[in-house]
Motif scaffolding. Sequence first.
Motif, short mmCIF file in Angstrom:
data_model
loop_
_atom_site.label_atom_id
_atom_site.label_comp_id
_atom_site.label_asym_id
_atom_site.label_seq_id
_atom_site.Cartn_x
_atom_site.Cartn_y
_atom_site.Cartn_z
N PRO A 243 0.82 -1.22 0.02
CA PRO A 243 0.00 -0.02 0.17
C PRO A 243 0.84 1.38 -0.06
O PRO A 243 2.07 1.26 0.41
CB PRO A 243 -1.01 -0.17 1.46
CG PRO A 243 0.02 -0.87 2.08
CD PRO A 243 0.65 -1.90 1.23
N LEU A 244 0.32 2.09 -0.72
CA LEU A 244 0.99 3.50 -0.51
C LEU A 244 -0.31 4.37 0.10
O LEU A 244 -1.49 4.79 -0.53
CB LEU A 244 1.15 4.11 -2.12
CG LEU A 244 1.32 5.73 -1.92
CD1 LEU A 244 2.50 6.03 -1.29
CD2 LEU A 244 1.57 6.23 -3.43
N PHE A 245 0.05 4.96 1.20
CA PHE A 245 -0.69 5.87 2.01
C PHE A 245 -0.24 7.25 1.74
O PHE A 245 0.88 7.94 2.04
CB PHE A 245 -0.83 5.62 3.49
CG PHE A 245 -0.89 4.34 3.91
CD1 PHE A 245 -2.39 3.94 3.94
CD2 PHE A 245 -0.17 3.29 3.98
CE1 PHE A 245 -2.60 2.58 4.44
CE2 PHE A 245 -0.22 2.10 4.41
CZ PHE A 245 -1.55 1.85 4.74
N ALA A 246 -1.03 8.33 1.25
CA ALA A 246 -0.98 9.43 1.00
C ALA A 246 -2.14 10.33 1.19
O ALA A 246 -3.40 9.77 1.16
CB ALA A 246 -0.28 9.85 -0.45
N LEU A 247 -2.17 11.75 1.53
CA LEU A 247 -3.28 12.38 1.77
C LEU A 247 -4.06 13.10 0.61
O LEU A 247 -5.18 13.43 0.72
CB LEU A 247 -2.86 13.67 2.85
CG LEU A 247 -2.37 13.37 4.31
CD1 LEU A 247 -1.88 14.55 4.90
CD2 LEU A 247 -3.52 12.57 5.04
N ALA A 248 -3.15 13.02 -0.44
CA ALA A 248 -3.78 13.53 -1.54
C ALA A 248 -3.09 13.10 -2.96
O ALA A 248 -1.82 12.84 -2.84
CB ALA A 248 -3.64 15.23 -1.52
N ASP A 249 -3.80 13.42 -4.00
CA ASP A 249 -3.27 12.97 -5.35
C ASP A 249 -2.94 14.68 -5.67
O ASP A 249 -3.82 15.26 -6.00
CB ASP A 249 -4.14 12.45 -6.34
CG ASP A 249 -4.23 10.89 -5.78
OD1 ASP A 249 -3.13 10.47 -5.56
OD2 ASP A 249 -5.36 10.55 -5.90
N PHE A 250 -1.61 14.94 -6.34
CA PHE A 250 -1.31 16.18 -6.98
C PHE A 250 -0.95 15.92 -8.12
O PHE A 250 0.07 15.64 -8.75
CB PHE A 250 -0.17 17.02 -6.31
CG PHE A 250 -0.57 17.58 -5.05
CD1 PHE A 250 -1.71 18.03 -4.63
CD2 PHE A 250 0.58 17.86 -4.00
CE1 PHE A 250 -1.89 18.47 -3.43
CE2 PHE A 250 0.39 18.44 -2.79
CZ PHE A 250 -0.89 18.76 -2.41
N ASP A 251 -2.16 15.78 -8.97
CA ASP A 251 -1.91 14.91 -10.35
C ASP A 251 -1.98 16.20 -11.66
O ASP A 251 -2.95 16.25 -12.28
CB ASP A 251 -3.10 14.23 -10.64
CG ASP A 251 -2.98 13.34 -12.19
OD1 ASP A 251 -2.00 13.09 -12.60
OD2 ASP A 251 -4.22 12.93 -12.71
N PHE A 252 -0.92 16.82 -11.60
CA PHE A 252 -0.98 18.06 -12.34
C PHE A 252 -0.31 17.45 -13.89
O PHE A 252 0.42 16.52 -14.00
CB PHE A 252 0.09 19.04 -12.06
CG PHE A 252 0.29 19.41 -10.40
CD1 PHE A 252 -0.93 19.87 -10.21
CD2 PHE A 252 1.19 19.27 -9.80
CE1 PHE A 252 -1.31 20.31 -8.91
CE2 PHE A 252 1.01 19.78 -8.37
CZ PHE A 252 -0.11 20.32 -7.98
N GLU A 253 -0.91 18.32 -15.01
CA GLU A 253 -0.36 18.08 -16.45
C GLU A 253 1.11 18.29 -16.44
O GLU A 253 1.61 19.17 -15.69
CB GLU A 253 -1.26 19.22 -16.93
CG GLU A 253 -2.65 18.71 -17.37
CD GLU A 253 -3.05 17.49 -18.40
OE1 GLU A 253 -1.99 17.19 -19.05
OE2 GLU A 253 -3.86 17.37 -18.50
N MET A 254 1.51 17.64 -17.19
CA MET A 254 2.97 17.82 -17.58
C MET A 254 3.18 17.75 -19.04
O MET A 254 2.40 17.09 -19.77
CB MET A 254 3.78 16.65 -17.12
CG MET A 254 4.03 16.98 -15.45
SD MET A 254 5.40 15.57 -14.48
CE MET A 254 4.43 14.17 -15.21
N TYR A 255 4.21 18.66 -19.41
CA TYR A 255 4.29 18.69 -21.16
C TYR A 255 5.71 18.53 -21.40
O TYR A 255 6.86 18.83 -20.91
CB TYR A 255 3.93 20.04 -21.35
CG TYR A 255 2.63 20.65 -20.91
CD1 TYR A 255 1.42 20.11 -21.38
CD2 TYR A 255 2.65 21.38 -19.68
CE1 TYR A 255 0.37 20.53 -20.79
CE2 TYR A 255 1.48 21.84 -19.20
CZ TYR A 255 0.14 21.50 -19.81
OH TYR A 255 -0.86 21.83 -19.18
#
Length: 202
Positions: A168-180
Amino acid sequence: MDIKQIYLDASAMLEGHYKLSSGNHSAYYLQSAKVLEQPRTAKILADALAVNIQESGIEIDTVCAPALGGLIAGFALATALDKRSIFAERVNGEMQIRRGFEITEGERVLICEDIITTGGSAMEAAKAIEALGGIVVGFAALANRGFCKREGSALERKVNCALPSDKPLFALADFDFEMYAPDNCPLCADGSEAIKPGSRGN
Ligand code: ZN
């Protein structure tokens, strides 16, 4: 808890035009050390992460952070979990357990980073723990950059996630930003130049 807002309030999430260490460009840059410079904020985040981990029922003896990035998050999380806190550090390019830290055979270790990007450093720390007889039971981070799959998130794992899919990976949030890619970056197309915050000494 709005993790993104906490990062923004701490100036730990910069908005602009940034060159990431991968070479890609992004409109966001995360500087997690900034969100942890206030111990009170670090404690709030670590306490929330500890609740997620405890609710999962996973058994942990020790929290191990890959230095340098994971140090403060790892210590704060170990404090919240009331577990031992150690760290791994890179020596001549290889992640090692030093400083007299000992791992007993079968010791259950959670690897803690500030942010999990692809999880490369976390995996190197995990291998160092396993080489000493420890058992890596999972991974933790304040936030997940969106390549790996976090417990409780609908966001799918990407091919470049280095973490094992069976832990498991425990984290408080996903910061799923666009990358180019640099040659396909709308920010570049608008005429601005990507900057690399780390290259200016910060
Ligand atoms: Zn660009």
